[in-house]
Design an enzyme around this catalytic site. Structure first.
Site, PDB file in Angstrom:
ATOM      1  N   GLN A   1      39.556  44.658  47.907  1.00 45.75           N
ATOM      2  CA  GLN A   1      38.664  45.385  47.173  1.00 45.75           C
ATOM      3  C   GLN A   1      37.972  44.589  46.762  1.00 45.75           C
ATOM      4  O   GLN A   1      37.946  43.027  46.239  1.00 45.75           O
ATOM      5  CB  GLN A   1      39.860  45.562  46.116  1.00 45.75           C
TER       6      GLN A   1
ATOM      7  N   SER B   1      35.343  42.909  41.717  1.00 43.37           N
ATOM      8  CA  SER B   1      34.392  42.319  40.040  1.00 43.37           C
ATOM      9  C   SER B   1      33.808  41.270  40.732  1.00 43.37           C
ATOM     10  O   SER B   1      33.694  41.207  41.805  1.00 43.37           O
ATOM     11  CB  SER B   1      35.508  40.853  39.537  1.00 43.37           C
TER      12      SER B   1
ATOM     13  N   SER C   1      41.391  39.395  46.488  1.00 49.04           N
ATOM     14  CA  SER C   1      42.737  38.881  47.515  1.00 49.04           C
ATOM     15  C   SER C   1      42.779  38.887  48.761  1.00 49.04           C
ATOM     16  O   SER C   1      41.510  40.078  48.561  1.00 49.04           O
ATOM     17  CB  SER C   1      43.514  39.593  46.721  1.00 49.04           C
TER      18      SER C   1
ATOM     19  N   GLU D   1      46.390  50.916  40.342  1.00 48.44           N
ATOM     20  CA  GLU D   1      46.433  49.664  40.870  1.00 48.44           C
ATOM     21  C   GLU D   1      48.024  48.877  39.372  1.00 48.44           C
ATOM     22  O   GLU D   1      48.772  48.340  39.653  1.00 48.44           O
ATOM     23  CB  GLU D   1      45.586  48.598  39.949  1.00 48.44           C
TER      24      GLU D   1
ATOM     25  N   GLU E   1      42.997  40.804  26.049  1.00 44.23           N
ATOM     26  CA  GLU E   1      42.370  41.555  24.647  1.00 44.23           C
ATOM     27  C   GLU E   1      42.223  43.245  25.247  1.00 44.23           C
ATOM     28  O   GLU E   1      41.830  43.860  24.513  1.00 44.23           O
ATOM     29  CB  GLU E   1      41.181  40.566  25.308  1.00 44.23           C
TER      30      GLU E   1
END
Lengths: 370, 411
Positions: free
Chosen positions: B130, B133, B165, B248, B381
């Site tokens: 995937q 990011s 990954s 996910e 967060e």
């Protein structure tokens, strides 16, 4: 030396019947004991709302939920008792529900059916006479027997829910309790009750002194088990209190504006509330588990009760303390309910054993020795 | 251009009868095993045949490895194959493919795309990764800057992805790229499938604090992607990516979680085995973590019960926050219990770890690896914001990126 086995979890959700029971209790309590009425009562000598207690026991039957029908109760279970405790916790209602739960758990193990039925029906109230901070898992002090063995002498300090109790259940040995008529207005024959100002104004402590008080000795009482059941019920009270504190604080932060913004829009505050919400979801899970262990007679009750007390004590305290802080100055005033919750949460974290007590007990139960 | 399944094309294979129930599935598995002896059949052939028989993921449609059965029936089918010693489809290596790419292809792909990718994905012949990011877009994923520019007969991709990954094993990657930098950032994205063997795709191991390179950086330089490898419409990539990310979420539930599982297990074992290391202070900390872990376990159990009862709660974010913290605190305390041993580390050599069981790794490694738990898959967060805004209904964070073209945002 090995990891403990995993007991069956059981049902941790609320049933429809439990939801209905919750709605009934909430409706009655909101009408009869809103927080300002609870606050006003603290300035009087009537520590207990006996009228509310009468309606709770007679209209809803809260004192008999865990008692089988054939013994004069409603034939529900400790799960339902726990739901009532949540509601009474969120209202800091000044009624002897916790003490009644412990006394009921104790009487269920004895042959005292007449007394049990009258407690279940709300005609009389009974209380286990041990100090408020005594928790399960360690021997409780016993009161000395005199003469032929049916007179009591000694003092037990800081007893919860003894203010209006009709019957005192006094541990006199590991397996025996003395049943003592408390009498009206502070004392029966050889019994003196002194109720003092208490940190938790909505659950005052009473010192009980016996001086040749006549007693009936009853066998088969499992004080430790009663305290475990009490710990499970108290965890639910703490859960209800924590939920109330979170809800009140969320409402206040949404309403209040400073620097031209809603307080609830500040991330520092949002994150504190998010952490509190996460902690409360956990409190709900452990409290439900403890209640279901009590209801089903699970052998895991000692662990479940200790975990629930350790965890819920800290969560309720966090909710009350953070709630007060996030209310700012208004939360420090007498005319705001935050202190009612703070005082109850702080006291509850000691009642039936502190978190530290329960962790110490747990160390033995799960083989993590000192 | 893409034809989506909503276009109403006929399904690939029509099934006239109703979906099979548990008993019917058990019979089909039995019949299949009678025809295909796991011991005597080549693993790849066996898996292809299992896919063709609709016993791969039984809740998928017929013709795509399934039989349109209920989702919950898969566990029993998998168990029956496992008991018979059937070969596995590399579920851990292809966790991205099976868990995230496949549902997205099923939802947004056209028939040709489904037929092209799903069979080899399920059998494990093709591993997927995937590519979401980027160094400049982590929590703020919609800010990705990898560009996709239409060049007559293909999209041309340029950019850098990170924390990928399995990229070094992968044949295919799902990628989120910017097709319109003039648009507001959520609206200028499109979603593609990239051939990881195509010219211009470079995969580099990304060394992490444990010394290993578990993840990758992927550099894309003029990588040509045909339009039939686009999932969803141009400019709708954010919606497709959100669907991928929804899958996910760690599935919770399905049986009792063991008491003392996870990081507290190693801590408790260490405590029991080394009485000489015990002090009252450490004892209290061990007990506190034990209680918190038990509370987290019961919370996850309760969440599973809620989901099973059809009352999906928002507790998932809370469970993730909690386990990240517990893993970190338990492994940290475990190092303290180990004393001098806690100062040693097995091996900082850069290498490629295989997919592994954390419990089998050294305490020092776990301490370091668990630091990522509160970052990967949603930082603690961000999850607190999620709880505050979606559960408690508090106001959303003030934003500076609304109504501004992506190209004009400060970065």
């Amino acid at each position: 030396m090995s990891a403990p086995a995993t007991p069956e979890t059981g049902d941790l959700l609320y049933s429809d019947v439990e939801d209905d029971l919750r709605a009934s209790v909430r409706a009655l309590v909101e009408k009869q004991a809103p927080w300002d009425a609870v606050l006003r009562r603290t300035d009087t000598d009537d520590a207990v709302d006996t009228d509310l207690w009468k309606r709770l026991t007679q209209e809803i039957g809260v004192a008999g939920l865990a008692v089988p029908e054939e013994r004069g109760g409603a034939g529900a279970s400790w799960r339902e008792v726990a739901v009532v405790a949540e509601e009474l916790g969120r209202a800091v209602a000044p009624v002897p529900f916790l003490g009644t739960a412990v006394a009921t758990a104790l009487l269920l193990g004895t042959a005292e059916d007449e007394l049990l039925a009258s407690v279940a029906g709300g005609e009389r109230t009974a209380v286990l006479v041990v100090g408020a901070t005594r928790g399960a898992g360690r021997p409780v002090p016993v009161v000395e027997r005199q003469g032929a063995g049916d007179l009591l002498a000694g003092t037990v300090t800081a007893v919860v829910d003894a203010v209006t109790a009709d019957v005192l259940l006094v541990p006199v040995s590991a397996t025996e309790i003395a049943v003592v008529e408390a009498g009206a207005d502070g004392g029966g024959d050889g019994v003196t009750r002194t109720t003092s100002e208490s940190l938790d104004m909505t659950r005052r402590l009473t010192d009980v002194t016996f001086d040749g008080a006549p007693a009936r000795i009853v066998t088969g009482a499992d004080v430790d088990h009663a305290l475990q059941v009490g710990a499970a019920v108290l965890a639910s009270e703490q859960l209800g209190l924590a939920e109330r504190c979170l809800a009140d604080t969320v409402a206040y932060l949404r309403d209040r504006h400073q620097f031209g913004r809603q307080l609830a829009s500040y991330q520092a505050l949002k994150h504190r509330l998010a952490d509190l919400w996460v902690a409360i979801t956990q409190a709900r899970a452990v409290a439900r588990y403890a209640a279901r262990c009590a209801a089903d007679g699970s052998p895991d009750l000692p662990v479940a009760a200790a975990v629930a007390q350790t965890h819920c004590s800290e969560v309720a305290l966090l909710a009350a303390e953070d709630g007060l802080q996030l209310h700012g100055g208004i939360g420090f005033t007498w005319e705001h309910p935050a202190h009612l919750f703070l005082k109850r949460a702080r006291a509850d974290a000691l009642v039936l054993g502190s978190a530290d007590h329960h962790r110490t007990v747990l160390a033995d139960l799960v083989d993590l020795p000192a | 251009m893409t034809t989506t399944e909503q276009d109403g094309r006929a399904p690939l294979r029509s099934v006239s009868d109703s979906p099979p129930d548990a008993a019917a599935l058990a019979r089909r598995v039995e019949e299949f095993l009678a025809e295909h002896d796991p011991a005597g059949t080549d693993a790849a052939d066996f898996l292809r045949a299992r896919f063709a028989a609709g016993l791969a993921w039984v809740h998928y449609p017929a013709g795509l490895g399934g039989l349109g059965a209920e989702n919950g029936l898969q566990t029993a089918v998998d168990a029956a194959f496992a008991r018979a010693g059937a070969p596995e489809n590399r579920p851990r290596l292809n966790v991205i493919g099976l868990g995230m790419a496949a549902p997205t292809i099923l939802r947004f792909g056209d028939d040709a795309q489904k037929q092209r990718w799903l069979p080899s994905l399920w059998t494990g012949e093709d591993i997927w990764c995937q590519l979401f990011s980027e160094p400049g877009a982590g929590s703020d994923l919609a800010g990705v800057g990898t560009s996709a520019v239409w060049d007559g007969d293909a999209w041309v991709l340029n950019g850098q992805k990170v924390w990928t990954s399995m990229a070094h094993h992968a044949r295919w990657g799902i990628i989120l790229a910017r097709t319109d930098p003039e648009a507001v950032k959520h609206r200028g994205l499109s979603y593609f499938v990239v051939d990881m063997t195509a010219p211009g795709v470079e995969v580099r191991g990304l060394r992490q604090i444990t010394g290993e390179a578990e993840f990758n950086e992927v550099f894309l330089t003029d990588v040509r992607v045909p339009d039939d490898q686009r999932l969803g419409e141009v400019g709708q990539g954010w919606a497709v990516a959100q669907y991928t990310l929804m899958n996910e979420r760690v599935a919770i539930g399905g049986g009792t979680l063991p008491r003392e599982s996870g990081a507290v297990g190693a801590l408790a074992a260490r405590w029991r085995e080394h009485p000489e290391a015990r002090t009252p202070g450490l004892h209290d900390r061990v007990l506190r973590l034990w209680v918190r872990t038990e509370a987290a376990r019961l919370t996850a159990e309760r969440l599973g019960q809620q989901q099973a009862a059809g009352q999906p709660g928002p507790e998932g974010s809370g469970v993730k926050i909690t386990y990240a913290g517990l893993n970190q605190e338990c492994s940290s305390l475990e190092l303290e219990l180990r004393g001098e041993d806690g100062l040693r580390y097995p091996d900082y050599t850069e290498r490629r770890p295989e997919v592994e069981d954390y419990g089998s790794r050294d305490a020092g490694w776990r301490y370091l690896r668990f630091r990522a738990n509160s970052i990967e898959g949603g930082t603690t967060e961000i999850l607190r914001n999620v709880v505050a805004e979606r559960v408690l209904g508090l106001p959303a964070e003030a934003r500076a990126d609304k109504d501004v073209p992506w190209k004009d945002l400060p970065r």
